[in-house]
Scaffold this active site. Sequence first.
Site, PDB file in Angstrom:
ATOM      1  CE  LYS A 170      10.311   3.120   6.092  1.00  0.00           C
ATOM      2  NZ  LYS A 170      11.361   4.792   5.585  1.00  0.00           N
ATOM      3  N   GLY A 171       3.921   2.666   6.287  1.00  0.00           N
ATOM      4  CA  GLY A 171       2.370   3.222   5.464  1.00  0.00           C
ATOM      5  C   GLY A 171       1.424   2.697   6.677  1.00  0.00           C
ATOM      6  CG  ASP A 216      -1.849  -1.714  -6.895  1.00  0.00           C
ATOM      7  OD1 ASP A 216      -2.262  -1.763  -7.951  1.00  0.00           O
ATOM      8  OD2 ASP A 216      -0.272  -0.849  -7.577  1.00  0.00           O
ATOM      9  CE  LYS A 263      -2.849   1.356  -6.253  1.00  0.00           C
ATOM     10  NZ  LYS A 263      -2.118   2.290  -7.243  1.00  0.00           N
ATOM     11  CG  PHE A 295       1.666   6.320  -6.996  1.00  0.00           C
ATOM     12  CD1 PHE A 295       1.733   4.890  -7.291  1.00  0.00           C
ATOM     13  CD2 PHE A 295       2.220   7.480  -6.246  1.00  0.00           C
ATOM     14  CE1 PHE A 295       3.000   4.855  -5.925  1.00  0.00           C
ATOM     15  CE2 PHE A 295       3.326   6.702  -5.474  1.00  0.00           C
ATOM     16  CZ  PHE A 295       3.769   5.327  -5.247  1.00  0.00           C
ATOM     17  CG  ASP A 343       6.740   5.830   0.388  1.00  0.00           C
ATOM     18  OD1 ASP A 343       5.899   4.992   0.191  1.00  0.00           O
ATOM     19  OD2 ASP A 343       7.932   6.081   0.047  1.00  0.00           O
TER      20      ASP A 343
HETATM   21  P1  IMP Z   1       0.662  -4.956  -4.122  1.00  0.00           P
HETATM   22  O1  IMP Z   1       1.864  -5.984  -3.120  1.00  0.00           O
HETATM   23  O2  IMP Z   1       1.152  -4.374  -4.849  1.00  0.00           O
HETATM   24  O3  IMP Z   1       0.029  -4.792  -3.225  1.00  0.00           O
HETATM   25  O4  IMP Z   1       1.075  -3.156  -2.725  1.00  0.00           O
HETATM   26  C1  IMP Z   1       1.155  -2.805  -1.325  1.00  0.00           C
HETATM   27  C2  IMP Z   1       2.892  -1.927  -1.166  1.00  0.00           C
HETATM   28  O5  IMP Z   1       2.610  -0.786  -2.258  1.00  0.00           O
HETATM   29  C3  IMP Z   1       1.395  -1.131  -0.639  1.00  0.00           C
HETATM   30  O6  IMP Z   1       1.480  -1.198   0.813  1.00  0.00           O
HETATM   31  C4  IMP Z   1       2.205   0.401  -1.081  1.00  0.00           C
HETATM   32  O7  IMP Z   1       2.882   0.746   0.102  1.00  0.00           O
HETATM   33  C5  IMP Z   1       2.486   0.729  -2.186  1.00  0.00           C
HETATM   34  N1  IMP Z   1       1.540   0.593  -3.074  1.00  0.00           N
HETATM   35  C6  IMP Z   1       0.823   0.426  -3.710  1.00  0.00           C
HETATM   36  N2  IMP Z   1      -0.224   0.683  -4.780  1.00  0.00           N
HETATM   37  C7  IMP Z   1       0.655   2.950  -4.109  1.00  0.00           C
HETATM   38  C8  IMP Z   1       0.129   4.047  -4.394  1.00  0.00           C
HETATM   39  O8  IMP Z   1      -0.815   4.248  -5.073  1.00  0.00           O
HETATM   40  N3  IMP Z   1       1.012   5.095  -3.502  1.00  0.00           N
HETATM   41  C9  IMP Z   1       2.130   4.713  -2.455  1.00  0.00           C
HETATM   42  N4  IMP Z   1       2.019   2.992  -2.298  1.00  0.00           N
HETATM   43  C10 IMP Z   1       1.417   2.456  -3.431  1.00  0.00           C
HETATM   44 MG    MG Z   2       5.424   1.767   0.096  1.00  0.00          MG
END
Ligand code: IMP
Ligand code: MG
Length: 179
Positions: free
Chosen positions: A42-43, A102, A130, A151, A158
């Site tokens: 939903k982000g 991330d 990030k 974070f 969220d």
């Molecule tokens: P990844 O698979 O680790 O790249 O994560 C991506 C998802 O993790 C994003 O779509 C976010 O929903 C969540 N996410 C990663 N870092 C943050 C943060 O700092 N705050 C909130 N959600 C995060």
């Molecule tokens: Mg999320």
Amino acid sequence: MLNNIKKVLVSEEQILEKCKQLGQQISKDYEGKNLIVVGLLKGCVPFMSDLTKNISIPIQIDYMQVSSYHGGTESTGNVKVIKDLDYNINGLDVLIAEDIVDTGKTLKKVMEIFNLRGVNSIKIVTLLDKPEGRVVELIADYVGFTIPKEFVVGYGLDFDEYYRNLPFVGVLKEEVYSK
Ligand code: IMP
Ligand code: MG
């Protein structure tokens, strides 16, 4: 809600200006192509809204929801499709819109799924990146802001489903999620 925010990292003004720039660049790069912008729920919602309003070429819009988190602040890498696309993306130029990259695991998995569907091209636009968090090789094609490994919440992002409605991106106080 504001009491739990340590500092504002990216202001609403900065975000809106960046959406304008990204929208113009994307409009140029995809001129004459069959672009479908796919938002990851939903982000992505506030970002999709502001970004697509600044895209001046014909596009289609669709959404997908995958889960990789289970209420914590670290990605588990188990990606599950909760809501799939409504459209067939075979032959289309897909641009995935994310709130933040991330570890890169979520997008890597989604790209694998889309590649199996015979897309013409696939790229990523993310509001935040990030890079220090990366554990798989993944480069976002369009990045709004590169941020440190903290974070963050707000503007769609969220913590436990809260804070998505903040109009800016802020750093959450550690004591909020270490409780
Ligand atoms: P990844 O698979 O680790 O790249 O994560 C991506 C998802 O993790 C994003 O779509 C976010 O929903 C969540 N996410 C990663 N870092 C943050 C943060 O700092 N705050 C909130 N959600 C995060
Ligand atoms: Mg999320």
